[in-house]
Design a protein around this motif. Structure first.
Motif, PDB file in Angstrom:
ATOM      1  N   GLU A 114       0.820  -1.200   0.000  1.00 23.08           N
ATOM      2  CA  GLU A 114       0.000   0.000   0.000  1.00 23.08           C
ATOM      3  C   GLU A 114       0.859   1.258   0.000  1.00 23.08           C
ATOM      4  OE1 GLU A 114      -3.228   0.348  -0.429  1.00 23.08           O
ATOM      5  OE2 GLU A 114      -3.196  -1.805  -0.819  1.00 23.08           O
ATOM      6  N   LYS A 149       1.976   1.888  -3.480  1.00 19.83           N
ATOM      7  CA  LYS A 149       0.889   2.441  -4.287  1.00 19.83           C
ATOM      8  C   LYS A 149       0.725   3.930  -4.033  1.00 19.83           C
ATOM      9  CE  LYS A 149      -1.980  -1.718  -4.775  1.00 19.83           C
ATOM     10  NZ  LYS A 149      -3.304  -2.324  -4.456  1.00 19.83           N
ATOM     11  N   ARG A 174       1.153   6.922  -6.763  1.00 20.12           N
ATOM     12  CA  ARG A 174       0.070   7.875  -6.998  1.00 20.12           C
ATOM     13  C   ARG A 174       0.532   9.298  -6.720  1.00 20.12           C
ATOM     14  NH1 ARG A 174      -5.200   5.670  -6.891  1.00 20.12           N
ATOM     15  NH2 ARG A 174      -6.024   7.500  -5.844  1.00 20.12           N
ATOM     16  N   TYR A 212      -3.775   3.745 -12.415  1.00 17.59           N
ATOM     17  CA  TYR A 212      -4.168   4.469 -11.215  1.00 17.59           C
ATOM     18  C   TYR A 212      -5.226   5.538 -11.488  1.00 17.59           C
ATOM     19  CZ  TYR A 212      -0.369   2.417  -8.475  1.00 17.59           C
ATOM     20  OH  TYR A 212       0.451   1.536  -7.811  1.00 17.59           O
TER      21      TYR A 212
END
Length: 212
Positions: free
Chosen positions: A22, A25, A29, A67
């Motif tokens: 996570e 990610k 992003r 994304y």
């Protein structure tokens, strides 16, 4: 809330520790969003392409699309919506629900504007001036309003799909969008917190006749 919170913000310190996947990610992003805003600031919205964003963020175009489906989504994506919902659920049970909603709206403003005011202004400008961004924002309102409706339904004891809850929450979300546009149209002279209170007053008390 999507229309009020900037993308480039550090995670709040009270967020639970996330796993490695996570965190990666979030890092990806964030890199994509930072690259997007930097390019827009340098050359404008229309001139900025997904390929340029990918190159600046050091990822592939396919990663960008994984994304964010569109460039507009990069601009508008909000990382704090879920946190705001939890904040609403955590408000004192005996607090008037309208006060709770006003509190979390102010919290949304603080999460964004106080951390990176220049990004908040850029997003507001894009939403007010770029038709595709504003159109995408209108489309995304239903997602934000449904999330907010869950918390309001819990606080008011109503069904989340009731007309009353749906109308009120959509009014709040749409009102935030109008605050953003009004703020940008008036060259960011107004205090955002004051604009929010004025908007919430209208929702709570109705539109009264202005004294001559």
């Amino acid at each position: 809330m999507t229309s009020m919170t900037p993308a480039r913000t550090s995670p709040p310190t009270d967020v639970p520790q996330l796993g490695l996947r996570e965190r990666k990610k979030i890092k990806t992003r964030t890199a994509i969003r930072d690259a997007t805003y930097a390019l827009i600031e340098e050359q404008g919205y229309d001139a900025t392409t997904i390929e340029q964003i990918a190159d600046r963020a050091e990822v592939s175009p396919s990663t960008v699309f994984r994304y964010f489906p569109t460039k507009e989504d990069i601009v508008l994506t909000d990382e704090h919506d879920a946190l705001i919902l939890e904040e609403l659920r955590a408000r004192p049970k005996d607090e008037p629900w309208a006060d709770s909603v006003r509190h979390i709206m102010h919290k949304a403003l603080r999460l964004g504007h106080e951390r990176e005011p220049e990004v908040t202004r850029l997003r507001a400008h894009l939403m007010a001036q770029v038709p595709t961004v504003r159109s995408r924002m209108m489309e995304s309102m239903s997602v934000a309003s449904h999330m907010l409706a869950e918390g309001i339904a819990e606080r008011t004891g109503r069904d989340v799909d009731s007309l009353e809850v749906r109308v009120y929450t959509m009014s709040v979300v749409a009102g935030l969008a109008e605050i953003t546009q009004y703020w940008a149209e008036n060259d960011f002279r107004d205090d955002l917190a004051d604009l929010l209170d004025r908007a919430m007053d209208v929702l709570e008390h109705g539109l009264t006749k202005k004294n001559a």
